[in-house]
Design an enzyme around this catalytic site. Structure first.
Site, PDB file in Angstrom:
ATOM      1  N   ASP A 149       0.848  -1.197   0.000  1.00  0.00           N
ATOM      2  CA  ASP A 149       0.000   0.000   0.000  1.00  0.00           C
ATOM      3  C   ASP A 149       0.883   1.246   0.000  1.00  0.00           C
ATOM      4  OD1 ASP A 149       0.767  -0.990   2.526  1.00  0.00           O
ATOM      5  OD2 ASP A 149      -0.964  -0.165   3.536  1.00  0.00           O
ATOM      6  N   GLU A 163      12.647   1.816   6.840  1.00  0.00           N
ATOM      7  CA  GLU A 163      11.529   0.985   6.393  1.00  0.00           C
ATOM      8  C   GLU A 163      11.695   0.560   4.939  1.00  0.00           C
ATOM      9  OE1 GLU A 163       6.658   1.490   6.023  1.00  0.00           O
ATOM     10  OE2 GLU A 163       7.976   3.236   5.913  1.00  0.00           O
TER      11      GLU A 163
END
Length: 500
Positions: free
Chosen positions: A278, A464
């Site tokens: 996403d 991340e």
């Protein structure tokens, strides 16, 4: 422990919608992670009676009625420590103790690791890749605690939510629980497979829910899709068709500008969140604009490979239990799904695996790293593997690792970004017997590790996601800033380090 009183955001209506629409907090996730300080009904009553009074201050109201979540701590740096020591110390920093019921948080009975940054709760598929590093660090205790937490969630809710928040109860994430159980069995023996068999079966039933109701006239139910040849494959889904609470205003803006049916757009957005990707051009019909999102109309190749693996593991485990009927049934399902993946996701002309647009009976046109999952699970033949390897090496491989897709859209799961879990899947895919593309696998591993090390040397942190094209620039895109910490990056780096 029994979950009895978690907060659902509809209980906070209309305060919830008003706060999320106000722009009061830069991150929509912030308010939905607060903890009410009084009974929710009393808070809503107080809000309704005071919101139109002169001098009403929404922020002051929130601060007096809710415990605000801590801001992400971005201060932890290496202090010139070796990267492996930094990661080893981070395990304890990212560990959370068992919870009590508090706001939207779903309590868990055992300690667990959070990814880091704004992600204050456990996340499903992240956790498998974090566990790879915990295995290297010999933190079997944490791995077992996390597997037990996921088993608890399956027993409590019938599936593993995206994360342990009530606002995630409409969706799951890529089903890596079987892979987690296998990882734990490597350390504790095959009896682990029998121990978690009930939860493995329950999770499988969650993904296959409604398959017995499917027909030519009703080809879909939740995550199950009946294909033209009668086989059943799966898609990503969410049981709700409203804006995501953690991205409320963003979803409203997107759906509004799309010119499409709002609930349909919200469902596609939520389903893409279940995928873990996403967001990405992978889910966009035109390959560029998120307003064309079509997630629930696609058969994702990676999801179906994961379910293929789950069917094989269930077959083996039932066989070891002596339940030959169940073993044969699950093996037949494995074979049927493997055949269907080859039929609907392998494009012989292009020599690559693609998602399948089942509404239009055609391949998706998006080249993505999901194509390596059939190799990771050894479902591809040697010729297919060779063709995939050629495209990955010539089009996806960059100085800092593998691109996620070839599209530049500003979405975080598109170029120029790369993500730790997909680097691991690709590395393992090309290393696997019978494929043995060891030189390519080594390039993927080395390029990714050097990228991690370069950013770590400059910042003292692991991130991340990473820019794999320009390793001197940070990754970007998406709905929120790049987060540091970071669970799955730490895990994959340590696992790569142990193999280099």
């Amino acid at each position: 422990m029994k979950v009895t009183n978690y907060l659902t955001l509809d209980q906070l209506s209309p305060l919830y919608e008003d706060v999320q629409s106000s722009g009061l907090f830069a991150d929509s996730k912030y308010f939905v992670d607060t903890i009410p300080l009084q009974p929710v009904a009393a808070i809503v009553t107080a809000y309704n009676s005071t919101k139109t009074t002169a001098g009403f201050n929404l922020l002051a109201f929130i601060e007096s009625h809710f415990q605000l979540p801590p801001e992400p701590d971005s201060s932890y740096r290496s202090a010139n420590k070796p990267i492996t020591l930094h990661i080893s110390e981070l395990w304890d920093i990212l560990t959370r103790t068992p919870d009590r019921e508090a706001g939207s948080l779903l309590p868990l009975p055992h300690p667990y690791l959070v990814p880091g940054g704004r992600f204050r709760e456990v996340y499903y598929w992240d956790s498998y890749f974090t566990m790879l590093g915990l295995q290297v660090s010999k933190r079997i205790d944490i791995i077992e605690n996390m597997v037990n937490n996921f088993a608890y969630l399956i027993d409590t809710f019938g599936f593993i939510p995206n994360g342990n928040r009530s606002y995630y109860l409409g969706r799951s994430q890529p089903p890596f629980f079987a892979s987690m159980v296998l990882l734990l069995s490597e350390m504790k023996g095959d009896s682990i497979l029998q121990q978690y068999l009930p939860q493995l079966e329950k999770e499988y039933r969650f993904w296959m829910d409604g398959e017995e109701q499917l027909s030519d006239n009703v080809p879909t139910h939740r995550r199950s899709v009946r294909m033209p040849d009668g086989s059943v494959l799966n898609r990503y889904w969410d049981d709700f068709d409203t804006p995501r609470p953690e991205a409320f205003i963003e979803d409203q803006h997107l759906a509004s500008r799309s010119g499409r049916n709002l609930s349909e757009v919200y469902r596609h957005i939520r389903a893409a969140a279940e995928s873990g990707w996403d967001f990405s051009s992978r889910w966009f019909k035109d390959g560029n604009d998120m307003g064309t999102i079509q997630t629930t109309d696609l058969i994702p190749v990676d999801l179906n490979c994961l379910l293929c693996s789950m069917e094989m593991l269930l077959s083996i485990t039932y066989g070891n239990q002596g339940n030959n009927a169940k073993s044969e049934q699950l093996f037949a399902r494995f074979l049927q799904r493997k055949t269907a993946i080859q039929k609907y996701c392998w494009n012989e002309e292009k020599g690559f695996y693609f998602d399948y647009q089942f509404r239009e009976n055609r391949f998706s046109e998006a080249y993505t790293l999901a194509s390596v999952f059939p190799l990771f699970f050894a479902l591809a033949d040697m010729q297919q593997a060779s063709k995939v390897a050629d495209i990955i090496e010539n089009r996806f491989l960059q100085p800092g690792g593998l691109l996620t897709t070839l599209q530049h859209t500003g979405q975080q799961w598109d170029a120029p970004n790369g993500w730790a879990p997909l680097q691991w899947i690709a590395y393992q895919a090309f290393s696997r017997v019978p494929y043995g593309f060891h030189a390519l696998a080594k390039k993927i591993r080395d390029n990714w590790m050097h990228n991690n090390e370069k950013v770590y040397a400059a910042t003292g942190k692991l991130m991340e996601k990473y820019n794999v094209t320009d390793t001197g620039s940070q990754a970007g895109g998406g709905e929120y800033p790049n987060q540091d910490g970071f669970g799955w990056t730490n895990g994959v780096y340590l696992k790569f380090r142990s193999l280099s």
